[in-house]
Scaffold this motif. Structure first.
Motif, PDB file in Angstrom:
ATOM      1  N   ARG A 136       0.814  -1.216   0.000  1.00  0.00           N
ATOM      2  CA  ARG A 136       0.000   0.000   0.000  1.00  0.00           C
ATOM      3  C   ARG A 136       0.856   1.278   0.000  1.00  0.00           C
ATOM      4  NH1 ARG A 136      -3.549  -0.016   4.960  1.00  0.00           N
ATOM      5  NH2 ARG A 136      -4.750   1.557   3.828  1.00  0.00           N
ATOM      6  N   PRO A 137       1.851   1.381  -0.880  1.00  0.00           N
ATOM      7  CA  PRO A 137       2.685   2.588  -0.856  1.00  0.00           C
ATOM      8  C   PRO A 137       1.912   3.855  -1.206  1.00  0.00           C
ATOM      9  CG  PRO A 137       3.197   1.230  -2.768  1.00  0.00           C
ATOM     10  CD  PRO A 137       2.313   0.406  -1.893  1.00  0.00           C
ATOM     11  N   ALA A 138       0.941   3.764  -2.132  1.00  0.00           N
ATOM     12  CA  ALA A 138       0.180   4.957  -2.503  1.00  0.00           C
ATOM     13  C   ALA A 138      -0.638   5.456  -1.322  1.00  0.00           C
ATOM     14  CB  ALA A 138      -0.729   4.645  -3.695  1.00  0.00           C
ATOM     15  N   ALA A 139      -1.310   4.545  -0.624  1.00  0.00           N
ATOM     16  CA  ALA A 139      -2.108   4.948   0.542  1.00  0.00           C
ATOM     17  C   ALA A 139      -1.216   5.548   1.620  1.00  0.00           C
ATOM     18  CB  ALA A 139      -2.869   3.740   1.084  1.00  0.00           C
ATOM     19  N   LEU A 140      -0.025   4.980   1.798  1.00  0.00           N
ATOM     20  CA  LEU A 140       0.898   5.509   2.804  1.00  0.00           C
ATOM     21  C   LEU A 140       1.335   6.920   2.446  1.00  0.00           C
ATOM     22  CD1 LEU A 140       2.746   5.243   5.268  1.00  0.00           C
ATOM     23  CD2 LEU A 140       4.441   4.144   3.770  1.00  0.00           C
ATOM     24  N   VAL A 141       1.713   7.127   1.187  1.00  0.00           N
ATOM     25  CA  VAL A 141       2.160   8.450   0.759  1.00  0.00           C
ATOM     26  C   VAL A 141       1.052   9.475   0.946  1.00  0.00           C
ATOM     27  CG1 VAL A 141       2.759   9.809  -1.289  1.00  0.00           C
ATOM     28  CG2 VAL A 141       3.937   7.649  -0.830  1.00  0.00           C
ATOM     29  N   GLU A 142      -0.155   9.132   0.521  1.00  0.00           N
ATOM     30  CA  GLU A 142      -1.262  10.081   0.619  1.00  0.00           C
ATOM     31  C   GLU A 142      -1.587  10.409   2.075  1.00  0.00           C
ATOM     32  OE1 GLU A 142      -4.133   7.959  -1.626  1.00  0.00           O
ATOM     33  OE2 GLU A 142      -3.370   8.653  -3.571  1.00  0.00           O
ATOM     34  N   ALA A 143      -1.609   9.403   2.933  1.00  0.00           N
ATOM     35  CA  ALA A 143      -1.902   9.644   4.345  1.00  0.00           C
ATOM     36  C   ALA A 143      -0.797  10.471   4.997  1.00  0.00           C
ATOM     37  CB  ALA A 143      -2.080   8.316   5.077  1.00  0.00           C
ATOM     38  N   PHE A 144       0.447  10.129   4.708  1.00  0.00           N
ATOM     39  CA  PHE A 144       1.569  10.888   5.279  1.00  0.00           C
ATOM     40  C   PHE A 144       1.501  12.353   4.866  1.00  0.00           C
ATOM     41  CE2 PHE A 144       5.846  12.642   4.962  1.00  0.00           C
ATOM     42  CZ  PHE A 144       6.355  12.382   6.219  1.00  0.00           C
ATOM     43  N   CYS A 145       1.235  12.612   3.606  1.00  0.00           N
ATOM     44  CA  CYS A 145       1.193  13.994   3.141  1.00  0.00           C
ATOM     45  C   CYS A 145       0.057  14.782   3.788  1.00  0.00           C
ATOM     46  CB  CYS A 145       1.057  14.028   1.615  1.00  0.00           C
ATOM     47  SG  CYS A 145       2.547  13.459   0.753  1.00  0.00           S
ATOM     48  N   ARG A 146      -0.982  14.107   4.213  1.00  0.00           N
ATOM     49  CA  ARG A 146      -2.095  14.799   4.867  1.00  0.00           C
ATOM     50  C   ARG A 146      -1.797  15.134   6.329  1.00  0.00           C
ATOM     51  NH1 ARG A 146      -5.478  11.355   1.490  1.00  0.00           N
ATOM     52  NH2 ARG A 146      -5.419   9.716   3.080  1.00  0.00           N
TER      53      ARG A 146
ATOM     54  N   ALA B 204       1.500  14.719   8.165  1.00  0.00           N
ATOM     55  CA  ALA B 204       2.864  14.958   8.648  1.00  0.00           C
ATOM     56  C   ALA B 204       3.146  16.455   8.783  1.00  0.00           C
ATOM     57  CB  ALA B 204       3.870  14.318   7.698  1.00  0.00           C
ATOM     58  N   ALA B 205       4.039  16.773   9.696  1.00  0.00           N
ATOM     59  CA  ALA B 205       4.493  18.143   9.883  1.00  0.00           C
ATOM     60  C   ALA B 205       5.505  18.512   8.796  1.00  0.00           C
ATOM     61  CB  ALA B 205       5.135  18.291  11.263  1.00  0.00           C
ATOM     62  N   PRO B 206       5.769  19.797   8.604  1.00  0.00           N
ATOM     63  CA  PRO B 206       6.731  20.199   7.564  1.00  0.00           C
ATOM     64  C   PRO B 206       8.126  19.599   7.753  1.00  0.00           C
ATOM     65  CG  PRO B 206       5.443  22.091   8.285  1.00  0.00           C
ATOM     66  CD  PRO B 206       5.109  20.965   9.229  1.00  0.00           C
ATOM     67  N   GLU B 207       8.499  19.297   8.999  1.00  0.00           N
ATOM     68  CA  GLU B 207       9.851  18.765   9.253  1.00  0.00           C
ATOM     69  C   GLU B 207       9.906  17.242   9.221  1.00  0.00           C
ATOM     70  OE1 GLU B 207       8.189  20.652  11.481  1.00  0.00           O
ATOM     71  OE2 GLU B 207       8.983  22.629  10.886  1.00  0.00           O
ATOM     72  N   ASP B 208       8.780  16.579   9.047  1.00  0.00           N
ATOM     73  CA  ASP B 208       8.760  15.120   8.988  1.00  0.00           C
ATOM     74  C   ASP B 208       9.113  14.642   7.576  1.00  0.00           C
ATOM     75  OD1 ASP B 208       7.972  14.974  11.654  1.00  0.00           O
ATOM     76  OD2 ASP B 208       5.840  15.033  11.129  1.00  0.00           O
ATOM     77  N   ARG B 209       9.631  13.424   7.493  1.00  0.00           N
ATOM     78  CA  ARG B 209      10.018  12.870   6.197  1.00  0.00           C
ATOM     79  C   ARG B 209       9.606  11.395   6.098  1.00  0.00           C
ATOM     80  NH1 ARG B 209      10.439  17.462   5.757  1.00  0.00           N
ATOM     81  NH2 ARG B 209      12.162  18.742   4.919  1.00  0.00           N
ATOM     82  N   LEU B 210       9.328  10.974   4.863  1.00  0.00           N
ATOM     83  CA  LEU B 210       9.024   9.573   4.558  1.00  0.00           C
ATOM     84  C   LEU B 210       9.974   9.105   3.468  1.00  0.00           C
ATOM     85  CD1 LEU B 210       7.325   6.954   4.589  1.00  0.00           C
ATOM     86  CD2 LEU B 210       5.755   8.071   2.958  1.00  0.00           C
ATOM     87  N   ILE B 211      10.738   8.044   3.769  1.00  0.00           N
ATOM     88  CA  ILE B 211      11.640   7.442   2.787  1.00  0.00           C
ATOM     89  C   ILE B 211      10.950   6.223   2.180  1.00  0.00           C
ATOM     90  CG2 ILE B 211      13.907   6.421   2.389  1.00  0.00           C
ATOM     91  CD1 ILE B 211      14.850   7.670   5.025  1.00  0.00           C
TER      92      ILE B 211
ATOM     93  N   PRO C 100       0.109   9.621  -8.744  1.00  0.00           N
ATOM     94  CA  PRO C 100       0.673  10.497  -9.786  1.00  0.00           C
ATOM     95  C   PRO C 100       0.859  11.916  -9.277  1.00  0.00           C
ATOM     96  CG  PRO C 100      -1.669  10.152 -10.155  1.00  0.00           C
ATOM     97  CD  PRO C 100      -1.296   9.282  -8.983  1.00  0.00           C
ATOM     98  N   GLY C 101       1.570  12.682 -10.064  1.00  0.00           N
ATOM     99  CA  GLY C 101       1.757  14.078  -9.718  1.00  0.00           C
ATOM    100  C   GLY C 101       3.133  14.372  -9.154  1.00  0.00           C
ATOM    101  N   ALA C 102       3.400  15.651  -8.932  1.00  0.00           N
ATOM    102  CA  ALA C 102       4.697  16.065  -8.400  1.00  0.00           C
ATOM    103  C   ALA C 102       4.861  15.569  -6.976  1.00  0.00           C
ATOM    104  CB  ALA C 102       4.806  17.585  -8.438  1.00  0.00           C
ATOM    105  N   PRO C 103       6.023  15.023  -6.638  1.00  0.00           N
ATOM    106  CA  PRO C 103       6.218  14.502  -5.282  1.00  0.00           C
ATOM    107  C   PRO C 103       6.261  15.618  -4.244  1.00  0.00           C
ATOM    108  CG  PRO C 103       8.269  14.420  -6.519  1.00  0.00           C
ATOM    109  CD  PRO C 103       7.205  14.818  -7.490  1.00  0.00           C
ATOM    110  N   ASP C 104       5.734  15.319  -3.080  1.00  0.00           N
ATOM    111  CA  ASP C 104       5.789  16.232  -1.950  1.00  0.00           C
ATOM    112  C   ASP C 104       7.243  16.357  -1.491  1.00  0.00           C
ATOM    113  OD1 ASP C 104       5.711  16.852   1.058  1.00  0.00           O
ATOM    114  OD2 ASP C 104       3.598  17.106   0.511  1.00  0.00           O
ATOM    115  N   PRO C 105       7.698  17.556  -1.138  1.00  0.00           N
ATOM    116  CA  PRO C 105       9.103  17.704  -0.706  1.00  0.00           C
ATOM    117  C   PRO C 105       9.433  16.940   0.564  1.00  0.00           C
ATOM    118  CG  PRO C 105       7.869  19.735  -0.366  1.00  0.00           C
ATOM    119  CD  PRO C 105       7.002  18.856  -1.186  1.00  0.00           C
ATOM    120  N   ARG C 106       8.426  16.484   1.293  1.00  0.00           N
ATOM    121  CA  ARG C 106       8.683  15.695   2.502  1.00  0.00           C
ATOM    122  C   ARG C 106       8.958  14.224   2.184  1.00  0.00           C
ATOM    123  NH1 ARG C 106       3.258  17.357   5.487  1.00  0.00           N
ATOM    124  NH2 ARG C 106       2.600  17.116   3.306  1.00  0.00           N
ATOM    125  N   LEU C 107       8.855  13.855   0.907  1.00  0.00           N
ATOM    126  CA  LEU C 107       9.103  12.475   0.496  1.00  0.00           C
ATOM    127  C   LEU C 107      10.518  12.341  -0.047  1.00  0.00           C
ATOM    128  CD1 LEU C 107       5.810  11.702  -1.477  1.00  0.00           C
ATOM    129  CD2 LEU C 107       6.279  11.308   0.955  1.00  0.00           C
TER     130      LEU C 107
END
Length: 357
Positions: free
Chosen positions: A189-199, A201-208, A220-227
């Motif tokens: 579920r990487p897509a669900a994880l990315v979408e939930a994290f972007c909703r 997470a704080a500006p200083e948090d990161r997801l690898i 799809p779309g431009a990646p969030d800078p926190r990723l």
């Protein structure tokens, strides 16, 4: 009835050979001792080698079934497997997953498993939770089931310092860092994880996300800078670097019978966040070494809670996980495997193991 031990190392062929991308098989087979001679080989090659072995006494160890389906007709494989056993060979089947990773293979995998239930001398699973889940889904014969735990990965990955790893990945200023490691397939579920994290997470948090991404699994779309997307195959050094930089490993599986990623997190001293599934239940103790949540709970809520707990809570869970990794010492696990293979070879020549199913 038992047979005397062989005078020379007994060939042990395994399939498929995934050592280039996963150290699991290297760690399993390198510690078996001088009485066994393990080497990778498809079943056709194992049959050729068996013709040169006195009494046909050797072992064929099957891992991920989808590799058989991808290699050719299931019927031919099962015919060859029956011939292998009829010549005196023994068959061990490790059940890694309940569902094939590729749903298009489901029918062929089901056909293969029906044959394996009839022909396998030993059906191996990695834990009691895995046995319970597998027996609920498949008619597994208890007398042929064996549990050998998943060994830890100590020595297979370098141990790195957090500050150096974060600096190397450009994460020196990050607060909480989450990691999803390994091949990014739909069941994780990487897509669900990315979408939930972007909703949440704080500006200083990161997801690898560290691993090859299959087509269509990321939004799809431009990646969030926190990723931080590392889409190529993750080498042991890169995976170790990502774990060292992370506060926790997040594994939002749809299903899991065995989780090498959870074992790796434990080995490298990182807590795990994921749903309460058999593969994670074997490794993670909620509150102590991670958090297993209700699979029905929304991922936004889960991530928000984990992020709010902060680095110190997850550092303590990671330390507790690392302390428990010694129980998966590969010398201990190797001795269990050696005893299993030796006992199997000591049995009388096999006949038909089970009825047609």
């Amino acid at each position: 009835m038992f047979e005397p031990p062989p005078a020379r190392p007994v060939p042990l062929c395994w399939f498929p050979d995934y050592r280039d991308t996963n150290p699991y098989q290297t760690l399993l087979y390198e510690g078996l001792g001088p009485t066994l001679a393990p080497e990778p080989a498809p079943l056709a090659e194992a049959l050729d080698r068996q013709a040169k072995v006195a009494g046909g006494r050797m072992i064929f160890h099957l891992h991920w079934e989808h590799a058989v389906v991808a290699a050719g007709p299931v019927e031919r494989f099962l015919d060859d497997l029956e011939r292998f056993r009829g010549r005196g060979g023994r068959v061990v089947w490790t059940l890694h997953n309940l569902e094939p990773r590729d749903p298009r293979m489901a029918g062929a995998v089901a056909d293969l498993r029906r044959g394996l239930l009839r022909l396998a001398d030993v059906i191996h699973l990695h834990s009691l939770p895995a046995v319970a889940a597998a027996r609920a889904a498949l008619p597994l014969p208890p007398e042929r089931l064996r549990i050998v735990p998943h060994a830890g990965y100590e020595g297979a990955y370098p141990v790195l310092h957090r500050s150096a790893a974060r600096a190397a990945l450009g994460l020196a200023g990050a607060r909480m860092v989450l990691l999803l490691p390994g091949r990014l397939a739909a069941y994780k579920r990487p897509a669900a994880l990315v979408e939930a994290f972007c909703r949440v997470a704080a500006p200083e948090d990161r997801l690898i996300l560290a691993g090859q991404a299959l087509p269509g699994v990321l939004p799809p779309g431009a990646p969030d800078p926190r990723l931080l997307l590392l889409p190529d195959f993750a080498t042991p050094e890169r995976l170790a670097e990502c774990h060292a930089a992370a506060d926790l490993v997040v594994l939002p599986y749809v299903q899991s019978l065995t989780s090498g990623s959870a074992v790796l997190a434990q080995t490298l001293g990182r807590g795990v966040l994921g749903p309460d599934l058999p593969g994670l239940r074997d490794v993670v103790e909620t509150g102590r070494t991670g958090w297993l949540h209700d699979p029905a709970r929304p991922l936004d809520e889960v991530l928000a809670t984990a992020l709010a707990e902060g680095p110190q809570v997850w550092a303590e869970r990671g330390a507790a996980a690392g302390a428990l990794a010694a129980a998966r010492d590969r010398r201990l696990v190797g001795a269990i495997w050696r005893d299993l293979f030796t006992a199997l070879l000591a049995q009388a020549p096999p006949g038909r193991v089970g009825p047609l199913v």
